[in-house]
Write an enzyme that holds these catalytic residues in place. Sequence first.
Site, short mmCIF file in Angstrom:
data_model
loop_
_atom_site.label_atom_id
_atom_site.label_comp_id
_atom_site.label_asym_id
_atom_site.label_seq_id
_atom_site.Cartn_x
_atom_site.Cartn_y
_atom_site.Cartn_z
N GLU A 20 -4.14 -4.91 -1.30
CA GLU A 20 -3.51 -3.88 -0.46
C GLU A 20 -3.53 -2.51 -1.13
O GLU A 20 -3.49 -1.48 -0.45
CB GLU A 20 -2.06 -4.26 -0.13
CG GLU A 20 -1.90 -4.81 1.27
CD GLU A 20 -0.47 -5.09 1.70
OE1 GLU A 20 0.49 -4.68 1.02
OE2 GLU A 20 -0.32 -5.75 2.73
N HIS A 36 -14.06 -28.57 -9.10
CA HIS A 36 -14.65 -29.68 -8.33
C HIS A 36 -14.92 -29.28 -6.88
O HIS A 36 -15.22 -30.13 -6.05
CB HIS A 36 -13.73 -30.91 -8.39
CG HIS A 36 -13.61 -31.44 -9.79
ND1 HIS A 36 -14.31 -32.53 -10.25
CD2 HIS A 36 -12.90 -30.98 -10.86
CE1 HIS A 36 -14.01 -32.75 -11.52
NE2 HIS A 36 -13.16 -31.81 -11.92
N LYS A 43 -1.14 -5.32 13.82
CA LYS A 43 0.23 -5.32 14.36
C LYS A 43 0.24 -4.65 15.73
O LYS A 43 0.85 -5.15 16.67
CB LYS A 43 1.18 -4.57 13.42
CG LYS A 43 1.49 -5.30 12.14
CD LYS A 43 2.59 -4.58 11.41
CE LYS A 43 2.67 -4.99 9.96
NZ LYS A 43 3.46 -4.09 9.14
#
Length: 425
Positions: A279, A300, A415
């Site tokens: 951010e 793995h 948003k």
Amino acid sequence: MMKINLTHSQIDLNELNLEEKVQKIDEMITKKTGAGNDFLGWVDYPLHVDQVELKQIKEDAKYVREHFDTLVVCGIGGSYLGARAVYEALKGLYPEDPFKIIFLGQTFSGTYIEQVLRVLKRRKFAINVISKSGTTTETSIAFRLVKKLLVEQIGDEEEAKKAIFITTDKEKGLLRPLEKDGYRTYTLPSDIGGRYSVFTPVGLFPLACANIDVDALLLGAKEAMQLYSNPSLKENSCYQYALTRYAMKEKLAKQVELFVTYEPHYQMLSEWLKQLFGESEGKDHLGIYPASCCFSTDLHSLGQFIQDGNPLLFETIIYIDSPLHDVTIAKDEKDEDQLNYLAGKNLAFVNEKAFLGTLDAHANSGNVPCIVIELDKLDERTLGHLLYFFMRACAMACYLLDINPFNQPGVEVYKKNMFKLLGKK
Ligand code: PA5
């Protein structure tokens, strides 16, 4: 205490000729003159912690531990990740302490929230709602739901207020006015943004409730602040790290910084780092994409790509020598699993060899540049030091790219779309 090993980084800091620039940026950070300077309050916050509020936090935490068995922390992003990272790093994923912290408000998942609410019906819980703005939808919905359950459980709204603790901006936002209604309210200073707030009440109250030594955490941060407020690149390992990762992109065309830990309970620490760098640095079409792995688990799954795949990444390995707990491998008379060559050895020994073997494989055979940050142990003090180290390095990294580290304009787009779809007026 904390060592930075740049031997495997493939970067020679002397070749960068950035000492003067580093000095100028250090001055911008220390004197709070850089872009976004109204959010540089975290830089010297460890020196200016409000002692009256800290005392109150400790008293309230004691009260919460005495009267409840759970603290529900509602928050997201910077109002969530720091506390969870420290809580898990210091306590492990299955702590023995019967007092539990449960995190809520970081998702719209009805499944997650419903399951947490079911658990809470069997617990005696208090709430800490953390939001600088008080308008973050995930947090607000969770707080509404969990508060309703609390009032039902206690049976009286006024009485329930004693179990609700608010952490919010000093003046602004939707939560601050609730202080007048009698809710205990702690302050996130106006000049500190969420992802730089772990040393403020945002982190301190839940951590104090978890019996974590917040004084030692703050001491570690203060010591780091004193150590890294040094404009000399030669002497300042925090800035050496920032410059090395900068050169990874500029000189070696690396696009991804892979934060690597060797303990599952450090994964939230990696999440905190991903938010801090993502951010702060990811704007203006610039920045290094922060990713994370937990080894040996991810060796793995992703180990193959890291070793041999597209060479787009470098590693920043955080290695802690002494684990929280250790286990000795027992001898087995039959030795059917052929593990007796390890009998009597501890898992810390095995984990260390996995770390050293992987470092050699990735850095030397795979040609993956690696930065190693090594600490003897992770406790409140060393973790406070480490978190401050990364916050300061992140500010330096952003200013090297002429980026304002403290805003997040890109987060607003989703948003806006979501609110439109939800029909919010
Ligand atoms: O780092 C940040 O500023 C953000 O991640 C915020 O902490 C996050 O969006 C939550 O915001 P608020 O504390 O206003 O609820």
